[in-house]
Design a protein around this motif. Structure first.
Motif, short mmCIF file in Angstrom:
data_model
loop_
_atom_site.label_atom_id
_atom_site.label_comp_id
_atom_site.label_asym_id
_atom_site.label_seq_id
_atom_site.Cartn_x
_atom_site.Cartn_y
_atom_site.Cartn_z
N LYS A 1 8.57 8.88 14.50
CA LYS A 1 9.13 7.58 14.88
C LYS A 1 8.04 6.50 14.95
N VAL A 2 6.82 6.92 15.24
CA VAL A 2 5.70 5.98 15.25
C VAL A 2 5.31 5.62 13.81
N VAL A 3 5.32 6.63 12.94
CA VAL A 3 5.06 6.36 11.52
C VAL A 3 6.10 5.37 11.00
N LYS A 4 7.35 5.60 11.34
CA LYS A 4 8.41 4.67 10.94
C LYS A 4 8.11 3.25 11.44
N ALA A 5 7.64 3.18 12.69
CA ALA A 5 7.40 1.86 13.30
C ALA A 5 6.27 1.09 12.61
N VAL A 6 5.29 1.79 12.05
CA VAL A 6 4.17 1.07 11.41
C VAL A 6 4.43 0.77 9.93
N LEU A 7 5.38 1.48 9.31
CA LEU A 7 5.63 1.25 7.88
C LEU A 7 6.47 -0.01 7.67
N TYR B 1 0.84 -1.20 0.00
CA TYR B 1 0.00 0.00 0.00
C TYR B 1 0.87 1.24 0.00
N PHE B 2 1.86 1.25 0.86
CA PHE B 2 2.77 2.39 0.95
C PHE B 2 4.04 1.93 1.65
#
Lengths: 422, 422
Positions: free
Chosen positions: A295-301, A187-188
């Motif tokens: 850092k949370v965005v990084k963790a979910v990607l 998806y991304f």
């Protein structure tokens, strides 16, 4: 003549560097891989052995290292006898690793500009904020420090110098174009560390136009191109390291960088940015937890390294150079096309990591061979481009030129010195 | 006959409830406001005084309370002499507050179904998972517990019962439609707690069709309506509390809920959901911090209460009921239209909070007056709708009916008992 390489980092680029060093260990000697997470380094060493990447029997060793700890890095350089350090870890580490090199005399190579975790898109030229302040220090110590020796920055800087040397009497403008026409099927995802990726785009966009710094917003200026192999491509004016050196070192009045973005990337980025989720500044949750949204965005990607097995398609990165030759206007595109799947089959990483990692190894080989062992700090455009492009042609990244209807693979075989050929 | 109200919660809905209780303190007596954050309760009490909301001289007091602590809530009920508790705090609190009411004999009112923080969209009917398991307990203690007495659930349940009682011999389907045609002027915001808002939409969508539970995905089924005042509106089949009670209590074979969503909301939601940022399960950052992504999204979004001053436009919420009357097919829309700015001017909250908070106060007034003091657990459709709609008409939420070309404001003045009128 230097040998034995210490690779710092454990992402997709480090994986490429490890394999390419192994493929050229007759020139480079022992290979050491170090990062915070020992297991990742061990997995890379294992991958090198599994793919039989070592050209001649030799050493590949994994080490645990916090590279922000200069004394620890210095100790590891001394213990391993590494005379060349290839720093492909987080760009937050650069200045610490450079210090360890200066203190030990080891040559230093990186592929991206130093960053301060708390700042994005500082005042131009970026290199003047950290790297160039230490030029005298390198010179005094006689330490070779090659900055930004990936693809972009790196190879595109060499293309710029090649254009200046061989194709133009006067260069008026360079548009560096980076198009990834590949597909990872998710998806991304970002192609390298999401934190570093997004940081490139959340601040101001600096370009060098009419010999001065020009400021734009991200996704403000769009330009479409018709490129070799990948075809019609949409891109946006983007801030990038090499604009900050080529403009200053080669004295060219217009240097711009264009990154390809699809509408889906832009939509996801815009949503995240507008919501504040790409911020590097901490927020506090209702429960009182302090956390940096990015850092949370990084963790979910997805982990960028996990994309490689399914990645298909090609990249096209190059310099569109305009100027004058023999009194007539001239325009050439100097470029490379890389293939994601081919990269994965060869070294276990996708094309973006491949194009970033291979040039760092070429630079290491030129330091090992002496051609680029200049005993001071240099950006790639400060160095002779032809030996570099010759090695790249041989180890996986050939250079092409398009001028009008004509497209040709450039031949640098007369530039390759015996030591580099092994 | 009961009096003295304890309001639990300190968001936009609690603000409405505090003001509306004050405007009717001749019936309701003392007003106490309690939440985790004392300052928010004090600000609400202050706002009530500033707006001169008290109908007759009386008490408005703020208290600090962790409502998950049953003993503490019980002690506060006893200390304040509150005989009616209006729980408009987080839906995670419902069962704890209900326990305190059962132990003290105070009447209980809430506006949303109980939720377990670790679960989303449990097995239908939702009320059977927590609330209805405690019906016998309420009955035994003689405690009045009115579930879901906001607008939706709440008023729309009363509309359903009114349709069954007064307009149809047989009801075949009820489509509950909730359209917010207002604008808050921000890039993106939710109208109530983002965590609770998003939790409604991240799981399965349950509807009751052909007398059985039907499962869909969010944004899978779209339906457009032409509604009074707000006009053409796009909506999507959405899971919602009242579907889980109306279907079971009134025996209607089709009960669906449709929530209005613009394309921009859907885009932002889709990006966040697909990236995993709406997950209620913790992730670990590269630095080792454990964090629930949804709580970070909540932290970066605007505080819903902060939207009220700039909110303009209207909401339209109602029941489209189809069935048979006197042997002929009939279709009526029973609805309310509320205005964001008018709500803010009156009670300092936007229209979404207004429509949710005012009905809870109407329910409290009917408990105070005795009509709804049933001494057991009840959903709104279990209770006589006309006295409720009569109070609502008088305190700010009139009921309208559209049938064919005819639109009329319904008159319930014959249903209003003297005690309710003060």
């Amino acid at each position: 003549m230097k040998k034995n390489v210490l690779i710092i980092g454990a992402g997709g680029v480090a994986q490429v560097v490890a394999h390419k060093c192994a493929q050229n260990n007759d020139v480079l000697g022992d290979i050491h891989i170090a990062s915070r997470t020992l297991a990742k380094c061990q997995a890379m060493a294992q991958s090198v052995r599994e793919k039989n990447s070592l050209k001649v029997p030799g050493t590949v060793e994994a080490h645990q290292l916090d590279a922000l700890d200069v004394a620890a890095t210095k100790a590891l350089i001394e213990k391993t006898g590494a005379q060349i350090v290839i720093n492909v870890g987080s760009p937050f580490l650069n200045m610490a690793v450079m210090s360890a090199c200066i203190e030990t005399g080891a040559a230093y190579i990186d592929t991206a500009i130093h960053e301060d975790p708390a700042k994005v898109c500082e005042t131009p030229p970026w290199y003047a904020n950290y790297e160039w302040k230490r030029r005298a220090e390198c010179e005094k110590a006689g330490v070779t420090a090659i900055l930004g020796a990936g693809f972009d920055p790196g190879v595109v800087n060499a293309y710029a110098k090649l254009a200046v040397d061989d194709y133009f009497d006067r260069v008026d403008e360079i548009d560096i174009i980076d198009i990834n026409a590949g597909s990872h099927g998710r998806y991304f995802a970002t192609n390298f560390d999401p934190e570093i990726n997004f940081r490139e785009f959340t601040g101001r966009v600096w370009s060098w136009q009419d010999s001065k710094w020009t400021e734009n917003k991200m996704f403000e200026v769009r330009k479409d191109w018709d490129l070799p192999v990948v075809g019609k491509s949409q891109s946006y004016l983007t801030g990038h390291d090499e604009v900050h050196s080529i403009s200053q070192r080669l004295g060219i009045p217009n240097v711009r960088f264009w990154m390809g973005f699809g509408d889906h990337y832009i939509n996801v980025f815009t949503v995240l940015k507008n919501l504040g989720l790409l911020s590097e500044h901490p927020v506090r949750t209702a429960e009182g937890l302090e956390v940096v949204p990015l850092k949370v965005v990084k963790a979910v990607l997805p982990d960028p390294a996990s994309l490689a097995p399914d990645y298909t398609g090609k990249t096209c990165i190059g310099d569109l150079v305009k100027g004058v030759k023999d009194g007539k206007p001239r325009e050439v595109l100097i470029y490379n096309v890389a293939d994601h799947k081919q990269a994965y089959d060869e070294v276990g990483s996708q094309g973006i990591s491949y194009t970033a990692g291979v040039p760092a190894v070429a630079a290491a080989m030129l330091i090992a061979g002496g051609e680029w062992d200049v005993g001071t700090m240099a950006n790639v455009e400060d160095l002779p481009p032809r030996p570099f492009l010759a090695v790249l042609d041989r180890i996986g990244l050939p250079t092409w030129l398009r001028e009008g209807e004509r497209e040709e693979r450039l031949d640098f075989s007369d530039s390759a010195r015996p030591a580099v050929n092994g």
